[in-house]
Design an enzyme around this catalytic site. Structure first.
Site, mmCIF file in Angstrom:
data_model
loop_
_atom_site.group_PDB
_atom_site.id
_atom_site.type_symbol
_atom_site.label_atom_id
_atom_site.label_comp_id
_atom_site.label_asym_id
_atom_site.label_seq_id
_atom_site.Cartn_x
_atom_site.Cartn_y
_atom_site.Cartn_z
ATOM 1 N N LYS A 64 -3.714 -2.402 -1.189
ATOM 2 C CA LYS A 64 -3.274 -3.702 -1.706
ATOM 3 C C LYS A 64 -4.191 -4.139 -2.847
ATOM 4 O O LYS A 64 -5.405 -3.903 -2.787
ATOM 5 C CB LYS A 64 -3.304 -4.717 -0.556
ATOM 6 C CG LYS A 64 -2.679 -6.064 -0.864
ATOM 7 C CD LYS A 64 -2.734 -6.961 0.394
ATOM 8 C CE LYS A 64 -2.097 -8.317 0.160
ATOM 9 N NZ LYS A 64 -2.154 -9.174 1.375
ATOM 10 N N SER A 81 2.123 -11.243 2.805
ATOM 11 C CA SER A 81 1.923 -11.035 1.389
ATOM 12 C C SER A 81 1.677 -9.581 0.990
ATOM 13 O O SER A 81 1.678 -9.260 -0.201
ATOM 14 C CB SER A 81 0.718 -11.855 0.923
ATOM 15 O OG SER A 81 -0.463 -11.370 1.531
ATOM 16 N N SER A 87 0.053 -11.440 7.096
ATOM 17 C CA SER A 87 0.403 -10.748 5.856
ATOM 18 C C SER A 87 0.567 -9.239 5.969
ATOM 19 O O SER A 87 1.108 -8.602 5.070
ATOM 20 C CB SER A 87 -0.631 -11.050 4.773
ATOM 21 O OG SER A 87 -0.389 -12.316 4.225
#
Lengths: 524, 516
Positions: A76, A168, A192
């Site tokens: 990420k 997310s 997330s």
């Protein structure tokens, strides 16, 4: 080959069925083909190929570094990566190249993993759809799956009906779901990792707070953030966790005591377990499909001899608002360093230092981030601190105590939904603002972060729309191994189908490799 | 840090000065007042306050001043409070900056064990309560030399609280009189230092040095005046005082200014001021944003700092991971008050001499080294160290460590004096030679310059006889029992001997020759 699990491909590498470079090139080619998913912000092609070359040399010399050597992974874009741009999907950090690796990234690289790239997210990980980043929304690979296309309503057959990936860490989820890598790192502050895992049909694991280092993870909420793991099966998660877990001298909140993590046994007996079903998680907004699957899952445990009981987490309804206060307060503080002086974006306005700060932050952050900063600073004002921040901390303690009480009463694992519904189309998702969406979507996940517990979302079945549904298992603090063991048993029972993206795959190898196409145990 | 903190006693001394200076207006008896103290990590902060009750002259208003000091003292450690980057005075700008110091995203603070130990030891030395659990907080404000946008400090629950320091001061003009005072210490806290802004007015730009920890001691003084028995007055804060002299001047000025303001019907504003050392006055600082709200918040990346003592220490504790207060107490050096007491006891020294020995860095050690190596009496050593040695140092503005005369050299000289190989006057000459630092020993200087005491009695008798013969008038005075006359004769003989003769021996010979 790409449809295999991490463990399977690792075995194939060891046996020489495929070389790291071949594997790397296949993944890179798929990344290009699936570019429209917008899963990656940066594809580190050169780095990955070089790493593959080195890995290949090690295999030839019989000096493989272990299970991860030569395995493509994605990270990420809020984990610092030395020499590779790290943006947090924000204008503020466009062009920022960290000089160091996050501890978790370093650990993966030390094991010989190939870093394919940095994945998309909501700006600074603030969101639940991966729709609010400066590089645009992530598209859920299941939007293009055979399973979904066959089942969705006929009036939705144009391309604008693609689904959100959840967030997310949606880019990481999409990257694994679309077979462009075998594992990906997300972060999990309020759900997330688990939320996009549920929407993308993956295993999404949030470790106990303190088990895995946060050093190098650009923080959202320091007291709740943990690095998360996406894989296609529980065994793979266990392999990655085994590498990432452990004390880090650079993160004082990691525990000193070594936590025993070993390979999960292949035969698991759940008959001695007590499974708790928190009654507060049965909310009206929960889709009937998920509710039914949740109930069937409970029956499944019971049928195998586990004790399944209803439990109460009485402070659950306060959790979201409490999370909001604590999250925004830490956000306000954490974002203070982005002032345009040392790194990242700097506004051209230079009439005064103060004007430059203001313009930089106005230009650098999106509305969501600025709103959270504003709220957080409001809660931290001297006159508000006691009434908001301190109260929220007290509520947080009560929420933790709810969990502790339940576990103390003999419950081993809690079983809950991960999300209220399956993934929704982007156009529907953006009808609500980020704050409303986050409050809804984090409902089953954020309390776990407040309590620092380990939790895992396991894909269970496909909905009527042919979309994945995940259920969440929550364990006792630092009983991550036990949690994953239960998750593995559960995974084996439900036989979640593999995504059919044959349009993507030239050789169609995907479905042939691991082609169980229908769910077995749990059906609608 | 210990050194810096020991200097805390000095603000008390200025009170004695202020009180006598204020004879015309704000005479005061010094009283211990509420005191606070913060120890700063990268640098550490100590705050103490002193209250003076003013004794008015007839018909005058009674004024009392209340002073609280926030003292930022740098901890003497190899690396910074929260990072592994080194601490080094006068290093090139930004040469000692870790990723954490630069506040790169994703970096986390790691507490420096040495700094915690130093804070605990300071707390113990200042008789504080050491908190078994203390917390770290973030204090937010935007400034270019604060790259994280917040400073990590200990606002809510600091490492040590409620201490006191007893100190003694001279009463002016009567240097021999020493009086004892006490200040209270409110708290000692570990605090990260901000960076340093360097303003380049020529190019109108500001450069930032993140090495930090440049100032070793920095004091903010909070000052108010009021009538005793009435509520405290509005306070002002004079910021960034970095020398004790300016601290004293700033406080004196500010008290006087506030009294004048109030007596003229004005009011004291709650404001921050700075001290203009050229003009000798305090001036309001430009405070653009008005009142700051620092939005304090717990530092989430540092768990509570837990300290142990012998009873609470877990048996399986890893000694590298825990800090034992009792163990640190055992390693505390002798504190200055105890040292002074010991000097008085052990050497029969006057209390003011014990102060003098401790007021100069390294002087006590020098003294003790001389004592170790010489046969001379401690009293003699004290006199030589405080009168001759210290005088030479002060004249040339040198530190003890910079002295050209070593303790060993002085000890040798004092041995020569003790064995009557040289006279006291000759010894002074030898010392002056030693000070030139030409590598000669005392004995070498004595022999080269023939400064040795005349050992030849016959020669001395001849010298005495010659003096008697040459000064019949003085001899007459002696015989008339004029008591000063014999000393004059002795002086004349010494002069003739080039100060190499022992006065006692001269006196003996003279008395014999003059049949006294």
């Amino acid at each position: 080959m790409l449809g295999r699990t991490l463990r399977e491909v690792s075995a194939a590498l060891k046996q020489g069925q495929v070389t790291p470079t071949e594997l790397c090139k296949k993944c890179l080619s798929l990344i290009k083909k699936t570019k429209y998913l917008n899963a990656y912000i940066t594809v580190s092609e050169e780095v990955a190929l070089k790493q593959a070359e080195e890995s290949e040399r090690r295999y030839k010399q019989g000096q493989s570094l272990g299970d991860l050597d030569g395995i493509p992974v994605a990270v990420k874009d809020n984990f610092s990566t030395a020499g590779i741009e790290t943006t947090c999907a924000s204008n503020m950090l466009k062009g920022y190249i960290p000089p160091y690796n996050a501890t978790v990234v370093q650990k993966l690289l030390d094991q010989g993993a190939l870093l394919m790239g940095k994945t998309n997210l909501d700006e600074f990980a603030m969101g639940s759809g991966s729709t609010d980043g400066v590089f645009g929304p992530v598209k859920n690979p299941w939007s293009y799956s055979k399973q979904h296309r066959e089942r969705r309503r006929h009036d939705e057959h144009d391309d604008s009906h693609w689904l959100i990936a959840g967030g997310s860490s949606g880019g990481s989820a999409a990257s694994v779901a679309a077979f462009t890598c075998f594992a990906a790192l997300g972060s999990d502050t309020g759900g997330s990792t688990r939320n996009p895992a549920a929407h993308c049909g993956l295993v999404g694991f949030k470790p106990s707070y303190g088990l895995v280092s946060r050093h190098g993870l650009i923080p959202l909420v320091n007291s709740m953030d943990v690095p998360g793991i996406f894989t296609r099966c529980v065994d793979d998660t266990a392999i990655v966790l085994g590498i990432l877990a452990g004390h880090d001298p650079k993160d004082s909140t990691t525990v000193q005591d070594p936590i025993k993590l070993s390979r999960i046994p292949s035969e698991v007996d759940v008959s001695g377990l007590c499974i708790g079903i928190p009654k507060e998680y049965l909310v009206p907004e929960l889709s009937s499909e998920i509710r039914s699957l949740w109930s069937q899952a409970a029956d499944l445990f019971e049928s195998e001899g586990a004790k399944v009981i209803e439990v109460s987490l009485p402070h659950t309804s306060y959790s979201i608002v409490c999370y909001h206060v604590l999250c925004t307060s830490e956000v306000a503080s954490n974002m203070a360093r982005f002032d345009g002086l040392q790194y990242g974006h700097r506004s051209g306005i230079d009439v005064s230092t103060e004007a430059m700060y203001a313009a930089t932050r106005q230009e650098g952050f999106n509305d969501v981030v600025r709103e959270r900063i504003l709220s957080g600073n409001f809660f931290l004002l001297k006159e508000n601190y006691e009434n908001y921040f301190v109260k929220a901390q007290k509520v947080r303690r009560l929420i933790l105590r709810d969990f502790v009480n339940v576990f103390d009463s003999g419950v081993d694992v809690l079983l809950t939904p991960t999300t209220l519904t399956e993934a929704v189309p982007y156009l529907e998702f953006i009808k609500e603002d980020n704050r409303t969406r986050s409050a809804q979507d984090d409902i089953f996940t954020q309390a776990v972060n407040m309590a620092g517990l380990p939790a895992v979302s396991v894909p269970v079945a496909l909905s009527n729309q042919g979309l994945p549904i995940g259920l969440q298992l929550i364990g006792r603090a630092f009983c991550d191994q036990q949690l994953l063991t239960v998750a593995k048993w559960f995974e084996k029972q439900v036989q979640f189908p593999v995504i059919q993206l044959q349009d993507l795959m030239d050789d169609g190898s995907l479905i042939l490799e691991n082609g169980k196409l229908t769910s077995v145990s749990l059906t609608q | 840090m210990a050194t810096s903190v020991l200097r805390l006693g000095i603000p008390g001394r200025r009170w004695a000065l202020a009180w006598i200076d204020g004879g015309s207006r704000h005479r005061s008896g010094t009283q211990p007042g509420p005191t606070s103290n913060r120890a700063r990590g990268q640098s550490s902060v100590t705050q103490l306050s002193l209250r003076t009750a003013q004794k008015p002259r007839k018909g005058e208003h009674k004024w009392a001043a209340v002073v609280g000091l926030e003292i930022h003292a740098q901890i003497c450690s190899n690396s910074k409070l929260f990072s592994g980057a080194q601490v080094c005075f006068a290093a090139p700008p930004n040469s000692l900056v870790s990723f954490f110091d630069a506040s790169l995203p994703g970096t986390l603070p790691v507490l420096n064990r040495r700094c915690v130990e130093a804070a605990v030891m300071t707390g113990l030395a200042l008789n504080c309560h050491i908190n078994r659990k203390s917390l770290f907080d973030r204090k937010h404000y935007f400034y270019a030399d604060l790259p994280a946008g917040y400073q990590i400090t200990q606002q809510r629950l600091p490492i040590a609280t409620n201490g006191h320091l007893t100190y003694s001061i001279y009463i002016r003009k009567k240097q021999s009189q020493v009086t004892t005072k006490t200040v209270r210490i409110k708290q000692i806290q570990l605090e990260q230092d901000s960076g340093k802004s360097l303003h380049d007015d020529l190019r109108s730009q500001t450069l930032i040095d993140l090495n930090r920890a440049e100032g070793q001691l920095r004091v903010d003084a909070n000052i108010s005046v009021h009538h005793p028995g009435e509520p405290l007055g509005v306070r002002t804060e004079v910021k960034n005082l970095n020398s004790l002299r300016f601290l004293a001047k700033a406080i004196d000025y500010e008290i006087q200014r506030q009294i004048t303001e109030l007596e003229n019907g004005g009011e004291v504003l709650n404001e921050t001021r700075s001290f203009d050392y050229k003009l000798g006055c305090t001036v309001p600082m430009r405070d653009k944003e008005g009142k700051q709200d620092y939005r304090f918040m717990p530092e989430p990346n540092l768990p509570p700092l837990v300290l142990y003592d012998a009873t609470s220490l877990p048996s399986d504790a890893d000694s590298q991971q825990v800090i034992n207060i009792d163990q640190l107490r055992d390693t505390l050096p002798e504190l200055p008050s105890a040292t002074r007491e010991r000097l008085v006891q052990q050497y029969g020294m006057l209390p003011e001499h014990s102060f003098a020995l401790l007021n100069e860095v390294g002087l006590l050690e020098f003294f003790q080294n001389v004592i170790k190596e010489t046969r001379a009496e401690p009293k003699k050593v004290t006199n030589w160290v405080l009168n001759t040695f210290l005088y030479y140092l002060k004249q040339q503005n040198l530190a003890v460590s910079e002295s050209p005369v070593t303790a060993g050299a002085l000890a040798e000289l004092l041995d020569l004096l003790d064995s009557k190989a040289v006279s006291s006057a000759a010894a002074k000459q030898v010392f002056e030679e030693l000070w030139k630092g030409q590598g000669k020993t005392a004995a070498q200087i004595v022999s080269e310059q023939q400064l040795g005491l005349m050992q030849d009695r016959e020669a001395l008798e001849q010298l005495c006889q010659a003096t008697i013969d040459g000064h019949p008038q003085t001899v007459m005075d002696v015989k008339k029992r004029n008591p000063k006359a014999i000393n004059k004769l002795i002086g004349l003989v010494r002069k003739a001997s080039l100060s190499r003769a022992d006065p006692t021996l001269i006196k003996e010979i003279l008395e014999k020759k003059l049949s006294l």
